[in-house]
Structure formats: C-alpha cells, structure tokens
Design a protein around this motif. Structure first.
Motif, short mmCIF file in Angstrom:
data_model
loop_
_atom_site.label_atom_id
_atom_site.label_comp_id
_atom_site.label_asym_id
_atom_site.label_seq_id
_atom_site.Cartn_x
_atom_site.Cartn_y
_atom_site.Cartn_z
N GLY A 140 2.77 -1.94 11.71
CA GLY A 140 1.97 -3.17 11.67
C GLY A 140 1.93 -3.84 10.31
O GLY A 140 1.28 -4.87 10.14
N CYS A 214 -5.72 -6.45 -4.88
CA CYS A 214 -4.29 -6.38 -4.59
C CYS A 214 -3.63 -6.06 -5.94
O CYS A 214 -3.65 -6.89 -6.86
CB CYS A 214 -3.78 -7.71 -4.03
SG CYS A 214 -2.00 -7.69 -3.77
N ASN A 216 -0.73 -5.78 -7.10
CA ASN A 216 0.36 -6.66 -7.58
C ASN A 216 0.52 -7.80 -6.59
O ASN A 216 0.85 -7.57 -5.43
CB ASN A 216 1.67 -5.88 -7.70
CG ASN A 216 2.79 -6.73 -8.26
OD1 ASN A 216 2.76 -7.12 -9.44
ND2 ASN A 216 3.77 -7.05 -7.44
N SER A 243 3.55 -4.28 -3.21
CA SER A 243 4.71 -4.70 -4.01
C SER A 243 4.83 -3.98 -5.35
O SER A 243 5.72 -4.32 -6.13
CB SER A 243 4.72 -6.22 -4.18
OG SER A 243 3.49 -6.69 -4.63
N GLY A 261 3.09 -1.73 2.42
CA GLY A 261 4.26 -1.90 3.28
C GLY A 261 5.45 -1.36 2.50
O GLY A 261 5.51 -1.51 1.29
N1 PMP Z 1 0.38 -7.48 0.61
C1 PMP Z 1 1.30 -7.80 -0.28
C2 PMP Z 1 1.00 -7.64 -1.74
C3 PMP Z 1 2.53 -8.31 0.14
O1 PMP Z 1 3.47 -8.64 -0.75
C4 PMP Z 1 2.78 -8.44 1.52
C5 PMP Z 1 4.11 -8.90 2.06
N2 PMP Z 1 4.87 -9.68 1.28
C6 PMP Z 1 1.76 -8.09 2.41
C7 PMP Z 1 0.58 -7.61 1.92
C8 PMP Z 1 1.98 -8.22 3.89
O2 PMP Z 1 2.81 -7.20 4.25
P1 PMP Z 1 3.44 -7.07 5.70
O3 PMP Z 1 4.41 -8.18 5.86
O4 PMP Z 1 4.07 -5.72 5.66
O5 PMP Z 1 2.34 -7.15 6.69
#
Ligand code: PMP
Length: 429
Positions: A140, A214, A216, A243, A261
């Motif tokens: 997910g 978050c 990064n 990231s 992810g």
């Molecule tokens: N958080 C960060 C910091 C992301 O860079 C991303 C995807 N670029 C996401 C969440 C969302 O991740 P996902 O596409 O795996 O749901």
C-alpha cells in the motif's frame, strides 16, 4: 508454453541486459538446451549457473554495463545498484537450485521463509534495530501508512502534532484528519518548504499522542539532520523515511515508528517497511481494516496474506549489498561525497544555478535546483537526456530540476552531471 521442459540441472543461457534484448516471448523455446557458461561482458552471450544452492557474494557478480544503462536521477521508483540487478538476473530463472523463480514460490515455503528472514535480519544489522521493535513488510505504499499510523496508535479524538516541512508531511497530516485530531504545529509552506524550524521554538501539545515528521521531503529536498524531542504525553516521534531510508545510520530507539516505501533506496515499488516499537502494537481502533492492523502482520511475520514476495527478495539483495559495502556509515560517507559535489557546483555557479533550500537542511538524496534563466530549463533536461542522464525534471508542483542521488546513484553519475552543468553554463552564460 513449451519452453519450460529443460531437465535438471537447469541451465539458462542469457545475454546481458541491453536494448536488443533477446528475451522475446517467441524466443523462449531456445532456452531449453542451452549450455552454462561463465558470466561475461556486455552484449556478448553469458550464462548463469542456476543450480547452486548457496548465494554467491554480490561483489563477484558485477557486470560492467556501462553504455547499456543511463544515469537515472528519478525520485522513485529509482535506480538500483547494478550489482543487485545482476544478482537478481542470475537468480531469476532458478533461485538457488529451488527449480523456480522467487516470483513463483509459495510465500509459506521454506525457501521464501529463508528470504524474508534474511532480509529482516540484514536490515536489523544495518540499522541496528533493537529487539523491542518489529519489522513489518507491508503493502500500500507509504501513503497507506498515513492512515495506518493513527488507526493503530490513536483514538479518534486524540490530538497529534505534525511538523510539516514539505508536501509529503502535508499529505500525511491531511490523511490523519480522518482518524484522529491532528494539528500542524509548524509549516514551511509560506517559505515554499525550504526550511526546518529550530526545535526549541516548537509549540508541542503536551497531550499529543505523537509528533510526526517527514525525515526527508522528496519533492522539496529538505532533510532533518537531527530530530526533535517529542514533548508529548507518550514521548512518541514517528517518521516517514521513505526517501532517505538506509542512506545513513539512524538511532531507531528515538522513534516509535519509522516507515518507508522501498522504491527509492532499497528496492522496487510494492513493499513498505514499517519499524514499530512493540508496545505500540495491539491497540488499533476497532474499525481498522485487517490489512492495516500492525498486530495482524506482526503475529504473522508479515505473511498474513500473500506479501509482495519478489519486492521483499529484492530489498533483501539490497540490504546484503549495503552490508557488503561496509554498512550505513560507509553509505553515508559516499552519499555526502556525491551531494557535496553537486551542491558545490550549484553554489559555485555565480547564480546560474540555484538551490532554494537552506544550506543546513539540504537533502543528501534529492537536490532541487533552478536556472537563473528559467527559459533554459526545458533545454537543460533535454540536453542532459541526450547524454544519458534522465529524469532531471523537477516535480510538477515546484518546477525547475531535481537530481535524486540515492544510494545506488554512482559517483560517476554525479560527476557526469556536474561536468554537464559546467558545460551547459559555459554555452549559455
Ligand atoms: N513519503 C515520501 C517522503 C515520499 O517520497 C513518497 C513517494 N514519493 C511517499 C511518502 C508516498 O509513497 P508511496 O507512493 O509509496 O505511497
């Protein structure tokens, strides 16, 4: 298909990956009687021993694929280590004598069990994850965790603090509104997400259930270099590390939950890694879907339903590779070297290139930059692509350029980009 009838020991004659790849559907029958040869150089036939029972060290599987592959600066899915790709290729058809690909294995069989257990164990070694933490391999994407976290940790009325340093933190905050009572205690939005505040000035809610960051921000290139202490009821800090996961050492014990992810630094898209302190498991809201309940996944070792087996296998190869490189201290040293090179080129360009992010919080992973003459940006991206450097266009929400230089981006890729930037400047100054 008639192609799968080769007798044991299986052998497979492959060619190195290139654009004239011989693996076309109608070529499959030609695999059956092929001989095993040694791994060879690009564009020449090579073969792979498929029936060995032990894993060969990743370092011995190196393929020099220079010329076959571009330097891919994409933000994710992103470039993977070539040695890992070569290793995966060598094991694709017949994983270590099992007679099948990892894609074809039962997730409940002993082979896959060994794969997921090794992946977890190597990740624990890499990040020095304490025993009080569970490691979950989920599906997910990180986006699903935006909901899963409040569902697992909060009651609907619980207050929660969000420190928003970019678009991803903002998305996490917005999703949390459905499952708890979140508040943005600081947002960098008015300054176009180029800063991280001083932690002393933060007005945290003492009743908050957790503080979310978050670590990064992939789009804006803003990275925490250290972490705020959560002054809340539970002392819980939760971080989206999608990231910058495994890009440097992290003191996991400072966090209640770390999630990421895989598709930037540690594998293909399709698996999301959640590192969660065990005492936070087992308190999900009643309406929590079974697939979002950490307890279910923890009790079943991430095998409650069919997991993304191949993605987990690929992550495992990456973890193994990072350990072989020398662990996360070494990975961070390499990442700093690449990032310094690129930021120095930007800062030393007399304003031809600009990075809007405050220097102290510039990301080692995602480097956004603009051109003083913005009308040249499209040409920059186009010309770079001609030189085999792709995916340099900035995110649609911010424009400009962005070079994502994750673990797997070789130093040579950044050196080539910097040389190109100097050349482009000389032509257009
Ligand atoms: N958080 C960060 C910091 C992301 O860079 C991303 C995807 N670029 C996401 C969440 C969302 O991740 P996902 O596409 O795996 O749901």
């Amino acid at each position: 298909m008639a192609a799968t009838t080769s007798s044991s020991p299986h052998s497979l004659f492959l060619q190195t990956p290139n654009r004239n790849h011989p693996f076309k559907a109608n070529n499959f029958s030609s695999f059956t009687n092929l001989k095993i040869k040694t791994f060879s150089t690009r564009r020449t036939p090579m073969s792979i021993t498929c029936a060995s029972t032990a894993a060969a060290p990743i370092q011995t599987q190196i393929q020099n694929q220079e010329g076959d592959r571009v330097f891919n600066f994409a933000a994710g899915p992103a470039t993977l280590p070539e040695k890992v790709l070569a290793k995966a290729q060598s094991e694709l058809y017949n994983w270590r004598g099992s007679g099948m690909s990892v894609m074809e294995m039962s997730h409940r069989g002993k082979e896959f069990k060994s794969i997921i257990e090794k992946a977890e164990s190597d990740l624990r070694t890499l990040l020095n994850i304490p025993q009080e933490y569970s490691v979950l391999f989920l599906q997910g994407g990180a986006t699903t965790q935006f909901a899963a976290i409040p569902l697992n940790v909060c009651r609907p009325e619980d207050p929660v603090d969000f420190l928003v340093t970019g678009s991803w933190g903002d998305k996490a905050y917005k999703e949390a509104q459905k499952y708890c009572n979140p508040k943005v205690i600081w947002s960098g939005k008015t300054e176009k997400y180029t800063k991280i505040p001083s932690f002393e000035d933060l007005k945290q809610n003492p009743d908050a259930k957790f503080l979310h960051i978050c670590a990064n921000e992939t789009i804006h290139g803003v990275e925490f270099k250290n972490y705020p202490t959560p002054n809340n009821a539970t002392g819980l800090l939760i971080a989206d590390m999608s990231s910058n996961f495994c890009s440097k050492p992290v003191d996991v014990s400072k966090f209640g939950i770390i999630y990421a992810g895989a598709q930037k630094n540690v594998g293909p898209s399709g698996v999301t890694i959640v590192i969660v302190r065990k005492d936070l498991i087992g308190h999900a809201q009643e309406s929590t879907p079974v697939m979002l309940d950490y307890k279910i996944h923890d009790e079943n070792n991430s095998l409650y339903n069919t997991p993304p087996c191949y993605c987990i296998y690929m992550c495992g190869l990456v973890f193994d590779y990072l350990l072989e490189l020398g662990g996360l201290e070494e990975v961070e040293r390499m990442n700093k070297k690449k990032a310094d090179l690129l930021y120095n080129a930007i800062d030393g360009s007399n304003g031809f290139y600009r990075c809007p992010v405050e220097k102290s919080v510039r990301s080692l992973m995602n480097v956004p930059f603009t051109l003083e003459k913005s009308e040249l940006e499209a040409e920059f991206v186009k010309e770079a692509a001609k030189e085999q450097m792709v995916q340099l266009k900035g995110h649609r929400s911010v424009g400009g350029m962005r070079a994502s230089i994750y673990n797997a981006m070789p130093l040579a890729g950044v050196e080539k980009l910097v040389a190109f930037m100097k050349d482009f400047q000389a032509k257009h100054a």
